[in-house]
Scaffold this motif. Structure first.
Motif, PDB file in Angstrom:
ATOM      1  N   GLN A  13       0.994  -1.051  -0.203  1.00 13.32           N
ATOM      2  CA  GLN A  13       0.108   0.372   0.336  1.00 13.32           C
ATOM      3  C   GLN A  13       0.899   1.394   0.065  1.00 13.32           C
ATOM      4  O   GLN A  13       0.511   2.295  -0.683  1.00 13.32           O
ATOM      5  N   ASP A  14       2.002   1.369   1.002  1.00 13.59           N
ATOM      6  CA  ASP A  14       3.148   2.236   0.378  1.00 13.59           C
ATOM      7  C   ASP A  14       4.430   1.301   0.132  1.00 13.59           C
ATOM      8  O   ASP A  14       5.341   1.558   1.536  1.00 13.59           O
ATOM      9  N   LYS A  15       5.065   1.300  -1.117  1.00 12.08           N
ATOM     10  CA  LYS A  15       6.264   1.166  -0.921  1.00 12.08           C
ATOM     11  C   LYS A  15       7.057   1.664  -0.283  1.00 12.08           C
ATOM     12  O   LYS A  15       7.775   0.861   0.043  1.00 12.08           O
ATOM     13  N   HIS A  16       7.304   2.956   0.229  1.00  7.65           N
ATOM     14  CA  HIS A  16       8.191   3.285   0.880  1.00  7.65           C
ATOM     15  C   HIS A  16       8.013   2.937   2.048  1.00  7.65           C
ATOM     16  O   HIS A  16       9.200   2.335   3.592  1.00  7.65           O
ATOM     17  N   ARG A  17       7.077   2.793   2.965  1.00  2.41           N
ATOM     18  CA  ARG A  17       6.514   2.467   4.564  1.00  2.41           C
ATOM     19  C   ARG A  17       7.478   0.566   4.600  1.00  2.41           C
ATOM     20  O   ARG A  17       8.381   0.162   5.496  1.00  2.41           O
ATOM     21  N   PHE A  21      10.724  -0.460   5.911  1.00  2.00           N
ATOM     22  CA  PHE A  21      10.495  -1.750   7.414  1.00  2.00           C
ATOM     23  C   PHE A  21      11.286  -3.349   6.920  1.00  2.00           C
ATOM     24  O   PHE A  21      12.172  -3.629   7.847  1.00  2.00           O
ATOM     25  N   PHE A  22      10.876  -3.740   5.593  1.00  2.00           N
ATOM     26  CA  PHE A  22      11.970  -4.365   5.391  1.00  2.00           C
ATOM     27  C   PHE A  22      13.404  -4.119   5.282  1.00  2.00           C
ATOM     28  O   PHE A  22      14.366  -5.435   6.248  1.00  2.00           O
ATOM     29  N   ALA A  23      14.009  -2.938   4.946  1.00  2.00           N
ATOM     30  CA  ALA A  23      15.645  -2.909   5.090  1.00  2.00           C
ATOM     31  C   ALA A  23      15.891  -2.724   6.482  1.00  2.00           C
ATOM     32  O   ALA A  23      17.264  -3.135   7.347  1.00  2.00           O
ATOM     33  N   PHE A  37       9.878   1.880  -8.169  1.00  2.00           N
ATOM     34  CA  PHE A  37      10.319   0.763  -7.277  1.00  2.00           C
ATOM     35  C   PHE A  37      10.858   1.704  -6.243  1.00  2.00           C
ATOM     36  O   PHE A  37      11.000   3.247  -6.263  1.00  2.00           O
ATOM     37  N   VAL A  38      10.913   1.320  -5.052  1.00  2.00           N
ATOM     38  CA  VAL A  38      11.533   1.330  -3.901  1.00  2.00           C
ATOM     39  C   VAL A  38      12.734   0.159  -3.728  1.00  2.00           C
ATOM     40  O   VAL A  38      11.584  -0.971  -2.895  1.00  2.00           O
ATOM     41  N   SER A  39      13.922  -0.152  -3.640  1.00  2.00           N
ATOM     42  CA  SER A  39      14.636  -1.137  -4.064  1.00  2.00           C
ATOM     43  C   SER A  39      15.592  -1.371  -3.263  1.00  2.00           C
ATOM     44  O   SER A  39      16.213  -0.227  -2.594  1.00  2.00           O
ATOM     45  N   VAL A  40      15.731  -2.234  -2.702  1.00  2.00           N
ATOM     46  CA  VAL A  40      16.258  -2.947  -0.987  1.00  2.00           C
ATOM     47  C   VAL A  40      17.492  -4.085  -1.967  1.00  2.00           C
ATOM     48  O   VAL A  40      16.609  -5.364  -1.983  1.00  2.00           O
ATOM     49  N   GLU A  41      18.301  -3.622  -1.685  1.00  2.00           N
ATOM     50  CA  GLU A  41      19.922  -4.657  -2.383  1.00  2.00           C
ATOM     51  C   GLU A  41      19.782  -5.737  -1.414  1.00  2.00           C
ATOM     52  O   GLU A  41      20.087  -5.305  -0.052  1.00  2.00           O
ATOM     53  N   GLN A  49      12.167  -5.042  -4.912  1.00  2.00           N
ATOM     54  CA  GLN A  49      11.304  -3.951  -5.314  1.00  2.00           C
ATOM     55  C   GLN A  49      10.090  -3.694  -4.608  1.00  2.00           C
ATOM     56  O   GLN A  49       9.584  -4.090  -4.965  1.00  2.00           O
ATOM     57  N   PHE A  50       9.843  -3.037  -3.808  1.00  2.00           N
ATOM     58  CA  PHE A  50       8.253  -2.428  -4.013  1.00  2.00           C
ATOM     59  C   PHE A  50       7.790  -1.456  -4.808  1.00  2.00           C
ATOM     60  O   PHE A  50       8.455  -0.505  -5.055  1.00  2.00           O
ATOM     61  N   ALA A  51       6.695  -1.623  -5.229  1.00  2.00           N
ATOM     62  CA  ALA A  51       5.558  -1.264  -5.639  1.00  2.00           C
ATOM     63  C   ALA A  51       4.068  -0.650  -5.518  1.00  2.00           C
ATOM     64  O   ALA A  51       3.793  -1.605  -4.282  1.00  2.00           O
ATOM     65  N   GLU A  52       3.562   0.492  -5.248  1.00  2.00           N
ATOM     66  CA  GLU A  52       2.566   0.890  -4.874  1.00  2.00           C
ATOM     67  C   GLU A  52       1.651  -0.455  -5.591  1.00  2.00           C
ATOM     68  O   GLU A  52       1.747  -0.153  -7.030  1.00  2.00           O
ATOM     69  N   ALA A  53       0.153  -0.359  -5.066  1.00  2.00           N
ATOM     70  CA  ALA A  53      -0.448  -1.602  -5.960  1.00  2.00           C
ATOM     71  C   ALA A  53      -1.830  -0.200  -5.604  1.00  2.00           C
ATOM     72  O   ALA A  53      -1.999  -0.027  -4.425  1.00  2.00           O
ATOM     73  N   ASP A  54      -2.538  -0.548  -7.400  1.00  2.00           N
ATOM     74  CA  ASP A  54      -3.919   0.431  -6.759  1.00  2.00           C
ATOM     75  C   ASP A  54      -4.988  -0.732  -7.204  1.00  2.00           C
ATOM     76  O   ASP A  54      -6.198  -0.236  -7.320  1.00  2.00           O
ATOM     77  N   PHE A  55      -4.467  -1.998  -6.136  1.00  2.00           N
ATOM     78  CA  PHE A  55      -5.543  -3.215  -6.462  1.00  2.00           C
ATOM     79  C   PHE A  55      -5.814  -3.922  -5.055  1.00  2.00           C
ATOM     80  O   PHE A  55      -4.205  -4.051  -4.247  1.00  2.00           O
TER      81      PHE A  55
END
Length: 123
Positions: A13-17, A21-23, A37-41, A49-55
């Motif tokens: 729902q919130d790619k940054h959050r 959290f994951f990192a 995307f917001v990526s964590v190596e 890679q986190f992406a926001e969903a509209d579903f």
């Protein structure tokens, strides 16, 4: 030829959050925004890679093999954050980790509801 993991896209729902959290929980470098995307190596060139969903997001399960030392840090951060966690994927052993396969493992959820697992020995 070896097949190596390169990346996975995880909807949130919130790619940054979710990326932060994951990192933070896994003790990884800060996430980096790249395109949508917001990526964590991860190690060995892989990334999440986190992406926001509209579903509506369907919860998935992601397991990560870590060292014993990394597990100690992850578990401490879980406890400090007061996160619900379990020793088993069914959630019938709350507040604990397991000692399966000669190592340790723990299950918890990310902000989008995905099931995450940190384990020190592969199945």
């Amino acid at each position: 030829m070896a097949v190596l993991f390169n990346h996975a896209i995880v909807f949130a729902q919130d790619k940054h959050r979710s990326a932060s959290f994951f990192a933070s929980l896994f003790g990884l470098p800060d996430p980096v925004a790249w395109g949508p995307f917001v990526s964590v190596e991860l190690g060995q060139g892989g990334s999440v890679q986190f992406a926001e969903a509209d579903f509506q997001i369907q919860a998935q399960h992601y397991a990560f093999l870590v060292t014993e030392e990394e597990f100690d840090g992850i578990y401490q951060r879980i406890l400090i954050a007061g996160l619900e966690h379990w020793a088993d994927p069914q959630g019938s052993q709350p507040g604990a980790f397991n000692r399966n396969h000669g190592g340790r493992g723990v299950y918890f959820r990310d902000p989008a509801g995905h099931g995450l697992e940190a384990l020190t020995r592969p199945y």
